[in-house]
Write a protein that holds these residues in place. Sequence first.
Motif, PDB file in Angstrom:
ATOM      1  N   SER B  20       5.606  -3.962   7.125  1.00 45.12           N
ATOM      2  CA  SER B  20       6.397  -5.090   6.611  1.00 45.12           C
ATOM      3  C   SER B  20       5.804  -6.444   6.983  1.00 45.12           C
ATOM      4  CB  SER B  20       7.846  -4.972   7.090  1.00 45.12           C
ATOM      5  OG  SER B  20       7.866  -4.696   8.459  1.00 45.12           O
ATOM      6  N   VAL B  51      12.362  -9.137   6.114  1.00 48.03           N
ATOM      7  CA  VAL B  51      12.430  -7.783   6.654  1.00 48.03           C
ATOM      8  C   VAL B  51      11.945  -7.817   8.096  1.00 48.03           C
ATOM      9  CG1 VAL B  51      11.561  -5.431   6.373  1.00 48.03           C
ATOM     10  CG2 VAL B  51      11.929  -6.858   4.367  1.00 48.03           C
ATOM     11  N   THR B 199      12.189  -2.196  -0.429  1.00 45.22           N
ATOM     12  CA  THR B 199      12.354  -2.119   1.021  1.00 45.22           C
ATOM     13  C   THR B 199      13.195  -0.909   1.390  1.00 45.22           C
ATOM     14  OG1 THR B 199      12.442  -4.520   0.942  1.00 45.22           O
ATOM     15  CG2 THR B 199      12.977  -3.489   3.031  1.00 45.22           C
ATOM     16  N   THR B 236      14.959  -1.098  11.177  1.00 47.69           N
ATOM     17  CA  THR B 236      14.566  -2.083  10.176  1.00 47.69           C
ATOM     18  C   THR B 236      15.799  -2.856   9.761  1.00 47.69           C
ATOM     19  OG1 THR B 236      12.760  -0.803   9.251  1.00 47.69           O
ATOM     20  CG2 THR B 236      13.741  -2.361   7.810  1.00 47.69           C
ATOM     21  N   THR B 238      16.950  -5.841   6.766  1.00 47.72           N
ATOM     22  CA  THR B 238      16.471  -6.592   5.607  1.00 47.72           C
ATOM     23  C   THR B 238      17.578  -7.484   5.085  1.00 47.72           C
ATOM     24  OG1 THR B 238      15.537  -6.474   3.384  1.00 47.72           O
ATOM     25  CG2 THR B 238      16.977  -4.684   4.026  1.00 47.72           C
TER      26      THR B 238
END
Lengths: 219, 377
Positions: B20, B51, B199, B236, B238
């Motif tokens: 990312s 992200v 994503t 993660t 986003t």
Amino acid sequence: MRLVIARCSVDYVGRLTAHLPSAPRLILVKRDGSVSVHADDRAYKPLNWMSPPCTLKEGDGVWTVINKAGEKLIITIEEVLHDTSHELGVDPGLVKDGVEAHLQELLADRLDALGAGWTLIRREYPTPIGPVDILCRDADGTTVAVEIKRRGEIDGVEQLTRYLELLNRDTLIAPVKGVFAAQEIKPQARVLAVDRGITCVTLDYNALRGTEDDKLKLF
Amino acid sequence: MKFRVERDVLADAVAWTARSLPARPAVPVLAGLLLEAADQRLTLSSFDYEVSARGGVEAEIDEPGRVLVSGRLLADISKSLPNRPVEVSTDGAKVTVVCGSARFTLPTLPVEDYPALPDMPTAAGSVEGDVFAAAVAQVAIAAGRDDTLPMLTGVRVEIEGDMVTLAATDRYRLAVRQFHWKPEADGLSSAVALVPAKTLNDTAKSLTQGDSVQIALSGDKIGEGMIGFEGAGRRTTTRLLEGEFPKYRALFPEQSETVATVETAPFVDAVKRVSLVAERNTPVRLSFSDGRLVLEAGSGDEAQASEAIDATLEGEEISIAFNPTFLLEGLSAIGSPVAQISFTTSTKPAVMTGKPDVEAEATDEYRYLIMPVRLSG
């Protein structure tokens, strides 16, 4: 602008040499001194040419065009078929791209393409450095300056940045946000715009003018 | 800072975190990958304001510390190192990577300028990693790729009690998948979010290693505009997309005139074969009659192909044409041995669902709505 149609042969003497054998051709002598030799085909590229600054010496049946580097275009004229001059004046230059102007008109009519509840202040809103394409208000009443391009490149972002700087000095409308709208936005331009807090919007010209393809769609 | 870590462990963790990294960082430090060594654990982070990714691996820490290095370079280096333990240490403003007889010295980026990663929103619930990955893959194929309609480049995530619904559409097809999850946060009875499809797809694929994936949304409604996923030591977050997602439930036809049942594998093979002669943007035509499905493509003076396969039909016979790519993607996404397709008319959308065998009832777990192509003449 002087137009000469003549049967001629042409020799170019310079960094490289070239020879055009005898044939009828169009010779253009422009006000800036440039000389170009055209055949009866293709839209834009002369067979041979000399860019300004250069000087034209008309001798008996032989024209010699010399530029600063000493390169020579020698036109040997056998027969003049036509020779006229016309005063064209100063050219206004390429006007704003038709698609871009149309996009501005369409978007001003359909500001909902940018967001629900947006209202137009005016198109071509004047600033001291030129008009910004669209000035409008978003749903919250914040002033938004919209710069419209066909292809969104770095230059366009710079242009909008300059407008925003000036518009934000006007306390009556400040703060002014920026929207960079284009049919296609280059990745570099997008990075620069986002970094400067400018929103990027990709425009669908066909959808805006209501000429979408007739493919069946879900909605 | 000084630590030692297995080569494969490092290469894997760096590759995952570096995915990312922004291709065009607006600020130089965003091209960096943050390495933090403490408590026998190496934590790797990347962030581009959209992200964020953070992963941790076990490591032998001799000296704790934190350092920022070029993520791309570290990823390239770590994947080409020999299979030996890797020792990473700082020396002033440099980082030294030693593996076997290979030695790299990298400049560091100013770690104090690196932005803080966003916190994971309040944990909301969990789902099995492979269920989540499969569901996301089934839906993300239908998401739009065209920036002119940004809200269609997202997958809509709807949470209602213990049921999660994912939906995506590009106006030519619509994919909807439902699955159960275990809500963990109190008071989270319903939530919606629009997550960038690319994503989400990348994230779901990379989190299958763990038993379960935590999905974290800000409570009540869209809230802070962020969604987080965590599993197998990786996390993660986003930013969510803005914009109104179409009211997709109303797009499904209320009733159907014809229901066809076809074995998926021979259907897929036949579509692939027949569509070889279909020029770009030309459809494959399907004619369903009792017991038989005839596929055709090409017309006039151009190359043509046809093939017949077995099919079961209930209701009126129908001829209909589809974009072969959209048809194949749908058949592959239902992920079942048998495909059931319900039609209304040849210009109305058809619904594809999967079932384990011809006799079974089709489930509504996954539905793929596909718009036909108008046939000229």
